[in-house]
Design a protein around this motif. Structure first.
Motif, PDB file in Angstrom:
ATOM      1  N   VAL A 162       0.597  -1.249  -0.020  1.00 26.52           N
ATOM      2  CA  VAL A 162      -0.163  -0.249   0.146  1.00 26.52           C
ATOM      3  C   VAL A 162       1.212   1.324  -0.260  1.00 26.52           C
ATOM      4  O   VAL A 162       1.831   1.658   0.902  1.00 26.52           O
ATOM      5  N   LEU A 163       0.827   1.933  -1.064  1.00 29.05           N
ATOM      6  CA  LEU A 163       0.976   3.383  -0.851  1.00 29.05           C
ATOM      7  C   LEU A 163       0.583   4.710  -0.218  1.00 29.05           C
ATOM      8  O   LEU A 163      -0.676   4.903  -0.211  1.00 29.05           O
ATOM      9  N   VAL A 164       1.326   4.892   1.100  1.00 29.09           N
ATOM     10  CA  VAL A 164       0.302   6.274   1.830  1.00 29.09           C
ATOM     11  C   VAL A 164       0.669   7.361   1.019  1.00 29.09           C
ATOM     12  O   VAL A 164       2.138   7.535   1.043  1.00 29.09           O
ATOM     13  N   SER A 165       0.030   8.313   1.235  1.00 26.34           N
ATOM     14  CA  SER A 165      -0.212   9.928   1.289  1.00 26.34           C
ATOM     15  C   SER A 165      -0.276  10.809   2.059  1.00 26.34           C
ATOM     16  O   SER A 165      -0.026   9.998   2.646  1.00 26.34           O
ATOM     17  N   HIS A 166       0.295  11.527   1.567  1.00 29.94           N
ATOM     18  CA  HIS A 166       0.272  12.957   2.833  1.00 29.94           C
ATOM     19  C   HIS A 166      -0.575  13.454   2.983  1.00 29.94           C
ATOM     20  O   HIS A 166      -1.012  14.647   2.905  1.00 29.94           O
TER      21      HIS A 166
END
Length: 333
Positions: free
Chosen positions: A218-222
């Motif tokens: 999973v790529l976590v956003s800012h």
């Protein structure tokens, strides 16, 4: 401890630079990310020139100490680093893809993901499972990166992609947690406040889909969700990352690019990277595209080692992150 396993690094040019080779030799290296466009030269003169050149570059990357994985953003449409003009297979946007017949979808995915495998690429930063809640979102809806405003259609497309990715042995990374389809600003420029735009079913979709995705990442956003943490974006927030880890014990958690303007304005790459690892992230994606920070990467790795020694960073947590990275390397070879 091979702290370099925690990094996904970019670089400028069509061949591997000396600084990246030195970094991998000294610290190990988790991955490398490829771009076609250079934000610094404002030209398509970065890592990608032709299929033959990319294949050779990927082989060179994989031969580095600790065998780094190669990552790329090949979503389709406007967000695809491998374009037809350079000799690569066509790939429609997610919005266009959603309207195709199932047999056509499978055929397109088989060609695209098979091409990644043949080139020596290991991970695709896709699929985007942000639901199209705001069609005017400058970073998602407006540029057709979302499959649909129907969450069921988003889920079905992601599951199909994973099925084909399994056959091609290409890891997938869901993005962008906690779901930024309803956002009103572009996270490349500033922090997104998602507090009033987060949908419970969207967050839950990450938890249900991640273990079903080949590569389980999973790529976590800012994005900032004030009800979770009113001070930190998700990439730096123990509360936000804790929600993921509580439900996804084995999922590989990767940051969105740590050079994005929101983080730069608040902390800078080094401080943000240390805080992100302390909060529980596994891998730091630092594209070296928005800024030339090549020489700072060794300083960040040294700082991580110091923080582990003085127990500012939890050594056992860092070891678990390194294990997750190395497990993906074994899976995707």
């Amino acid at each position: 401890m091979s702290v370099g396993e925690l990094f996904i690094l970019g670089f400028f040019g069509e061949t591997l630079p000396a600084w990246l080779k030195e970094f991998a030799a000294r610290y190990g290296l988790g991955g490398v990310i490829l771009f076609d466009y250079s934000c610094q030269t404002q030209k398509y003169d970065n890592n990608i020139e032709s299929p033959e050149q990319v294949r050779g570059l990927c082989a060179e990357i994989s031969a580095l100490p600790s065998s780094p994985m190669v990552f790329i953003d090949q979503e389709g449409g406007l967000v695809r680093r491998l374009k037809e003009a350079r000799g690569f297979a066509p790939l429609p946007s997610a919005k266009e893809f959603n309207h195709l017949a199932a047999t056509e979808k499978r055929k397109i995915l088989a060609v695209s993901l098979g091409e990644l495998r043949a080139l020596g690429i290991h991970y695709d930063f896709a699929p985007v499972i942000d639901v199209d809640y705001n069609p005017d979102n400058p970073n998602i809806g407006k540029i057709r990166r979302s499959y649909s405003a129907d969450i069921g259609e988003v889920e079905a497309n992601a599951l199909l992609m994973s099925e084909v990715a399994h056959d091609a042995r290409i890891g997938l990374c869901l993005k962008h947690f906690p779901g930024i389809g309803g956002a009103r600003v572009d996270s490349h420029q500033e922090f997104m406040d998602m507090s009033d735009a987060l949908h419970t079913e969207q967050e839950a979709l990450f938890y249900s889909l991640a273990p079903k995705m080949f590569g389980n990442a999973v790529l976590v956003s800012h994005a900032i969700v004030r009800q979770w943490d009113d001070k930190n974006p998700a990439t730096l927030s123990p509360a936000a990352i804790g929600r993921l880890r509580e439900r996804l014990a084995d999922t590989l958690l990767i940051t969105d690019d740590m050079q994005m303007q929101g983080l730069q304005k608040a902390l800078g790459t080094r401080a943000a990277s240390l805080q992100s690892l302390k909060a529980g992230m596994d891998m730091l994606c630092i594209g070296i595209n928005l800024f030339d920070q090549e020489q700072e990467m060794a300083d960040i790795a040294d700082a991580i080692e110091r923080n582990v020694r003085d127990e500012t960073l939890d050594a056992s947590a860092i070891e678990r992150s390194v294990d997750r990275v190395q497990n993906r390397k074994a899976l995707l070879r």
